[in-house]
Design a protein around this motif. Structure first.
Motif, short mmCIF file in Angstrom:
data_model
loop_
_atom_site.label_atom_id
_atom_site.label_comp_id
_atom_site.label_asym_id
_atom_site.label_seq_id
_atom_site.Cartn_x
_atom_site.Cartn_y
_atom_site.Cartn_z
N TRP A 92 -31.44 83.52 -55.94
CA TRP A 92 -30.02 83.77 -55.70
C TRP A 92 -29.14 83.48 -56.91
O TRP A 92 -28.28 84.27 -57.28
CB TRP A 92 -29.56 82.94 -54.50
N ASN A 93 -29.34 82.33 -57.52
CA ASN A 93 -28.45 81.88 -58.57
C ASN A 93 -28.42 82.83 -59.77
O ASN A 93 -27.38 82.99 -60.42
CB ASN A 93 -28.85 80.47 -59.03
N ARG A 100 -27.82 90.25 -54.80
CA ARG A 100 -27.61 89.26 -53.74
C ARG A 100 -27.50 89.92 -52.36
O ARG A 100 -27.86 89.32 -51.35
CB ARG A 100 -26.36 88.42 -54.04
N ILE A 129 -30.69 77.83 -52.15
CA ILE A 129 -29.36 78.21 -52.63
C ILE A 129 -28.49 76.97 -52.76
O ILE A 129 -27.81 76.77 -53.76
CB ILE A 129 -28.70 79.23 -51.68
N ALA A 132 -29.17 74.56 -55.67
CA ALA A 132 -28.73 75.11 -56.96
C ALA A 132 -27.21 75.16 -57.05
O ALA A 132 -26.64 74.90 -58.12
CB ALA A 132 -29.31 76.50 -57.17
N ASP A 133 -26.56 75.49 -55.93
CA ASP A 133 -25.09 75.65 -55.95
C ASP A 133 -24.60 75.58 -54.50
O ASP A 133 -24.67 76.56 -53.76
CB ASP A 133 -24.73 77.00 -56.57
N PHE A 134 -24.13 74.41 -54.09
CA PHE A 134 -23.76 74.23 -52.69
C PHE A 134 -22.61 75.15 -52.29
O PHE A 134 -22.55 75.64 -51.16
CB PHE A 134 -23.38 72.78 -52.38
N ASP A 135 -21.69 75.42 -53.20
CA ASP A 135 -20.59 76.31 -52.87
C ASP A 135 -21.10 77.71 -52.55
O ASP A 135 -20.54 78.40 -51.69
CB ASP A 135 -19.58 76.37 -54.02
N ALA A 136 -22.16 78.13 -53.23
CA ALA A 136 -22.76 79.43 -52.92
C ALA A 136 -23.32 79.44 -51.51
O ALA A 136 -23.18 80.43 -50.78
CB ALA A 136 -23.86 79.76 -53.93
N ARG A 171 -19.89 67.80 -47.97
CA ARG A 171 -21.05 68.60 -47.55
C ARG A 171 -21.39 68.33 -46.09
O ARG A 171 -21.72 69.25 -45.33
CB ARG A 171 -22.24 68.31 -48.45
#
Length: 264
Positions: A92-93, A100, A129, A132-136, A171
Motif C-alpha cells: 500500500w505505502n 491502491r 497499512i 507503515a502509516d496509521f493515517d492511511a 489510535r
C-alpha cells in the motif's frame, strides 16, 4: 532461507517466478492441519513489497481470485489468497492512487471471503497499512464504513485490535469508534438472524477487540458502560467477554466490576 529449487524467496520475486512462489506457498503451508505457516506468508508479502510493484500487484490480484471452489479453507492452495491480502497491505505505502484501488478491492474481497483464513489475511493486510502509516489505515476504514458488510466491519475491528498498533490514545479512540460502528451494524440485524456465520464472526471479534482499545485508553470504559446499558443479549455478551480479558481485569478490577454491574 531456501524456498524452492535452491532459490530464496527474494530471488523468486526478483526473477518474477510466479509458479515458484506458488509452489513454495503450497509446499510450506503445513496444510491440511491446525496451523498454517504464517511466517512463510508474511515473508513473501514483505518480499513482494520490495520487488516490482506492478508485477507484484498482478500476482496477488490473480491469487486473490482463487475461491473456495479451487482451494478450501484447510487446503494448501488457500495460502495464495491468504498471502495476497497481506501483501495488499504491505504494498500500500508504495502504491499509486490507481494501484491502491486494486489493492483495496483485494482487501475487501478477502474480508468477505467465506474462509476464515482468508478473512484473517485481510485483517493482517490492514495492520500492514497501519504499521507503515496509521493515517492511511484511518482513511481506508473511513471509506469502508458507510457501506461496510458485517465481515468488512469484522476486518476493520480485527485489523485495528493489535496491541502494538494501539500505542497512542488517539489510535485507541479510532479503534473504539470503528468498533462502536461495527456493533451498531451487528445490532441492526434482527436478533433471530444473528446466528449466521457473518454476524457470528463480527460478534466474536467484538468480544475481544474493545478490551484492546480500552487497555490503550482507559477512558474508553465510558463507551463500554454505554454498551452495557443496551437491552440486547449480544451487546451484553460482548461486554462480558471484554471484561474477562486479563488486559482489563487485572489492572482495572474495580472499574470492570462497575461496568459489569450495569448489565441488564
Amino acid at each position: 532461507m531456501a524456498a524452492i529449487d535452491g532459490k530464496s524467496i527474494a530471488e523468486l520475486v526478483s526473477g518474477r517466478d510466479r509458479d515458484g512462489l506458488e509452489r513454495h506457498l503450497r509446499d510450506t503451508s503445513n496444510l491440511p492441519g491446525p496451523r498454517a505457516n504464517l511466517k512463510a506468508a508474511a515473508a513473501l508479502a514483505t518480499a513482494l513489497a520490495n520487488g516490482d510493484i506492478d508485477w507484484a500487484i498482478g500476482t496477488i490480484e490473480r491469487w486473490s481470485e482463487i475461491g473456495p471452489d479451487r482451494a478450501g479453507g484447510n487446503e494448501p492452495g488457500v495460502m495464495l489468497p491468504f498471502t495476497a491480502s497481506q501483501a495488499a497491505g504491505a504494498l500500500w505505502n508504495g502504491a499509486s492512487l490507481g494501484q491502491r484501488q486494486t489493492l483495496d478491492a483485494i482487501l475487501r474481497r478477502a474480508a468477505n471471503d467465506p474462509r476464515w483464513r482468508v478473512r484473517e489475511g485481510a485483517a493482517l493486510g490492514l495492520q500492514r497499512i497501519g504499521f507503515a502509516d496509521f493515517d492511511a489505515l484511518r482513511k481506508v476504514t473511513d471509506r469502508w464504513r458507510p457501506d461496510a458488510t458485517l465481515l468488512e466491519h469484522r476486518a476493520i475491528v480485527a485489523g485495528l485490535a493489535e496491541p502494538p498498533l494501539m500505542n497512542t490514545p488517539e489510535r485507541a479512540a479510532c479503534g473504539l469508534d470503528r468498533a462502536i460502528a461495527a456493533l451498531h451494524a451487528l445490532l441492526a440485524v434482527p436478533a433471530a438472524d444473528r446466528k449466521n456465520a457473518d454476524a457470528q464472526a463480527l460478534r466474536k471479534a467484538l468480544g475481544y477487540a474493545l478490551s484492546v482499545f480500552i487497555a490503550a485508553e482507559p477512558a474508553g470504559f465510558a463507551r463500554l458502560d454505554h454498551i452495557a446499558r443496551i437491552p440486547d443479549k449480544d451487546a451484553a455478551w460482548i461486554v462480558r467477554e471484554n471484561l474477562k480479558k486479563a488486559r482489563l481485569a487485572k489492572p482495572y478490577p474495580d472499574r470492570c466490576a462497575a461496568t459489569d454491574a450495569l448489565l441488564l
